[in-house]
Motif scaffolding. Sequence first.
Motif, PDB file in Angstrom:
ATOM      1  N   UNK A  72       0.841  -1.204   0.000  1.00 38.68           N
ATOM      2  CA  UNK A  72       0.000   0.000   0.000  1.00 38.68           C
ATOM      3  C   UNK A  72       0.875   1.253   0.000  1.00 38.68           C
ATOM      4  N   UNK A  73       1.967   1.223   0.746  1.00 38.71           N
ATOM      5  CA  UNK A  73       2.902   2.350   0.768  1.00 38.71           C
ATOM      6  C   UNK A  73       3.520   2.560  -0.610  1.00 38.71           C
ATOM      7  N   UNK A  74       3.946   1.482  -1.258  1.00 38.12           N
ATOM      8  CA  UNK A  74       4.529   1.588  -2.597  1.00 38.12           C
ATOM      9  C   UNK A  74       3.519   2.171  -3.588  1.00 38.12           C
ATOM     10  N   UNK A  75       2.268   1.761  -3.471  1.00 42.10           N
ATOM     11  CA  UNK A  75       1.223   2.281  -4.356  1.00 42.10           C
ATOM     12  C   UNK A  75       1.026   3.780  -4.135  1.00 42.10           C
ATOM     13  N   UNK A  76       0.995   4.217  -2.895  1.00 46.60           N
ATOM     14  CA  UNK A  76       0.835   5.641  -2.591  1.00 46.60           C
ATOM     15  C   UNK A  76       2.009   6.451  -3.141  1.00 46.60           C
ATOM     16  N   UNK A  77       3.220   5.902  -3.031  1.00 45.51           N
ATOM     17  CA  UNK A  77       4.395   6.586  -3.573  1.00 45.51           C
ATOM     18  C   UNK A  77       4.321   6.675  -5.093  1.00 45.51           C
ATOM     19  N   UNK A  78       3.850   5.620  -5.723  1.00 46.50           N
ATOM     20  CA  UNK A  78       3.727   5.597  -7.179  1.00 46.50           C
ATOM     21  C   UNK A  78       2.750   6.674  -7.650  1.00 46.50           C
ATOM     22  N   UNK A  79       1.608   6.775  -6.996  1.00 44.63           N
ATOM     23  CA  UNK A  79       0.607   7.768  -7.368  1.00 44.63           C
ATOM     24  C   UNK A  79       1.166   9.181  -7.182  1.00 44.63           C
ATOM     25  N   UNK A  80       1.852   9.420  -6.080  1.00 47.10           N
ATOM     26  CA  UNK A  80       2.451  10.736  -5.818  1.00 47.10           C
ATOM     27  C   UNK A  80       3.511  11.063  -6.866  1.00 47.10           C
ATOM     28  N   UNK A  81       4.279  10.087  -7.244  1.00 50.19           N
ATOM     29  CA  UNK A  81       5.328  10.285  -8.253  1.00 50.19           C
ATOM     30  C   UNK A  81       4.701  10.635  -9.605  1.00 50.19           C
ATOM     31  N   UNK A  82       3.601   9.981  -9.968  1.00 51.63           N
ATOM     32  CA  UNK A  82       2.930  10.273 -11.236  1.00 51.63           C
ATOM     33  C   UNK A  82       2.466  11.729 -11.276  1.00 51.63           C
ATOM     34  N   UNK A  83       1.919  12.209 -10.166  1.00 50.51           N
ATOM     35  CA  UNK A  83       1.467  13.595 -10.101  1.00 50.51           C
ATOM     36  C   UNK A  83       2.651  14.547 -10.283  1.00 50.51           C
ATOM     37  N   UNK A  84       3.753  14.268  -9.609  1.00 43.79           N
ATOM     38  CA  UNK A  84       4.938  15.124  -9.716  1.00 43.79           C
ATOM     39  C   UNK A  84       5.481  15.135 -11.143  1.00 43.79           C
ATOM     40  N   UNK A  85       5.463  13.989 -11.798  1.00 39.65           N
ATOM     41  CA  UNK A  85       5.945  13.903 -13.184  1.00 39.65           C
ATOM     42  C   UNK A  85       5.055  14.728 -14.109  1.00 39.65           C
ATOM     43  N   UNK A  86       3.736  14.667 -13.923  1.00 43.14           N
ATOM     44  CA  UNK A  86       2.819  15.460 -14.753  1.00 43.14           C
ATOM     45  C   UNK A  86       3.081  16.958 -14.582  1.00 43.14           C
ATOM     46  N   UNK A  87       3.273  17.403 -13.353  1.00 41.54           N
ATOM     47  CA  UNK A  87       3.526  18.832 -13.131  1.00 41.54           C
ATOM     48  C   UNK A  87       4.864  19.252 -13.745  1.00 41.54           C
ATOM     49  N   UNK A  88       5.861  18.408 -13.652  1.00 34.30           N
ATOM     50  CA  UNK A  88       7.153  18.745 -14.255  1.00 34.30           C
ATOM     51  C   UNK A  88       7.054  18.788 -15.772  1.00 34.30           C
ATOM     52  N   UNK A  89       6.308  17.842 -16.339  1.00 31.05           N
ATOM     53  CA  UNK A  89       6.076  17.812 -17.785  1.00 31.05           C
ATOM     54  C   UNK A  89       5.394  19.107 -18.234  1.00 31.05           C
ATOM     55  N   UNK A  90       4.362  19.511 -17.511  1.00 33.83           N
ATOM     56  CA  UNK A  90       3.634  20.731 -17.861  1.00 33.83           C
ATOM     57  C   UNK A  90       4.542  21.949 -17.752  1.00 33.83           C
ATOM     58  N   UNK A  91       5.391  21.982 -16.752  1.00 32.03           N
ATOM     59  CA  UNK A  91       6.336  23.087 -16.598  1.00 32.03           C
ATOM     60  C   UNK A  91       7.321  23.113 -17.750  1.00 32.03           C
ATOM     61  N   UNK A  92       7.895  21.949 -18.078  1.00 24.77           N
ATOM     62  CA  UNK A  92       8.917  21.875 -19.134  1.00 24.77           C
ATOM     63  C   UNK A  92       8.343  22.138 -20.520  1.00 24.77           C
ATOM     64  N   UNK A  93       7.203  21.541 -20.831  1.00 20.22           N
ATOM     65  CA  UNK A  93       6.656  21.625 -22.182  1.00 20.22           C
ATOM     66  C   UNK A  93       5.851  22.902 -22.418  1.00 20.22           C
ATOM     67  N   UNK A  94       5.042  23.283 -21.438  1.00 20.09           N
ATOM     68  CA  UNK A  94       4.140  24.419 -21.623  1.00 20.09           C
ATOM     69  C   UNK A  94       4.610  25.690 -20.923  1.00 20.09           C
ATOM     70  N   UNK A  95       5.645  25.607 -20.117  1.00 22.58           N
ATOM     71  CA  UNK A  95       6.159  26.784 -19.433  1.00 22.58           C
ATOM     72  C   UNK A  95       5.319  27.246 -18.257  1.00 22.58           C
ATOM     73  N   UNK A  96       4.401  26.414 -17.807  1.00 22.27           N
ATOM     74  CA  UNK A  96       3.559  26.783 -16.669  1.00 22.27           C
ATOM     75  C   UNK A  96       4.416  26.856 -15.413  1.00 22.27           C
ATOM     76  N   UNK A  97       4.208  27.904 -14.634  1.00 20.20           N
ATOM     77  CA  UNK A  97       5.034  28.044 -13.434  1.00 20.20           C
ATOM     78  C   UNK A  97       4.226  28.342 -12.177  1.00 20.20           C
TER      79      UNK A  97
END
Length: 65
Positions: free
Chosen positions: A21-46
Amino acid sequence: MVCRDNPLPWNTNFEPGSHRALLQAQKVARQEAVMYQYITDIFGADSPVEHAKILSRIFAGMQMD
């Protein structure tokens, strides 16, 4: 994980407090962080407001069944 044409069952009913369950929670949190970084890098959102607008546009174009 579910796709429209070929669903892939993914059981996430892990024992609360278990290592899995802990690993699953970490995975979900990591996915969210990756999406925000992608949006920052690709779209320049800050800012969280810009991130939310772009996420809304992305998900509006997807059909989730």
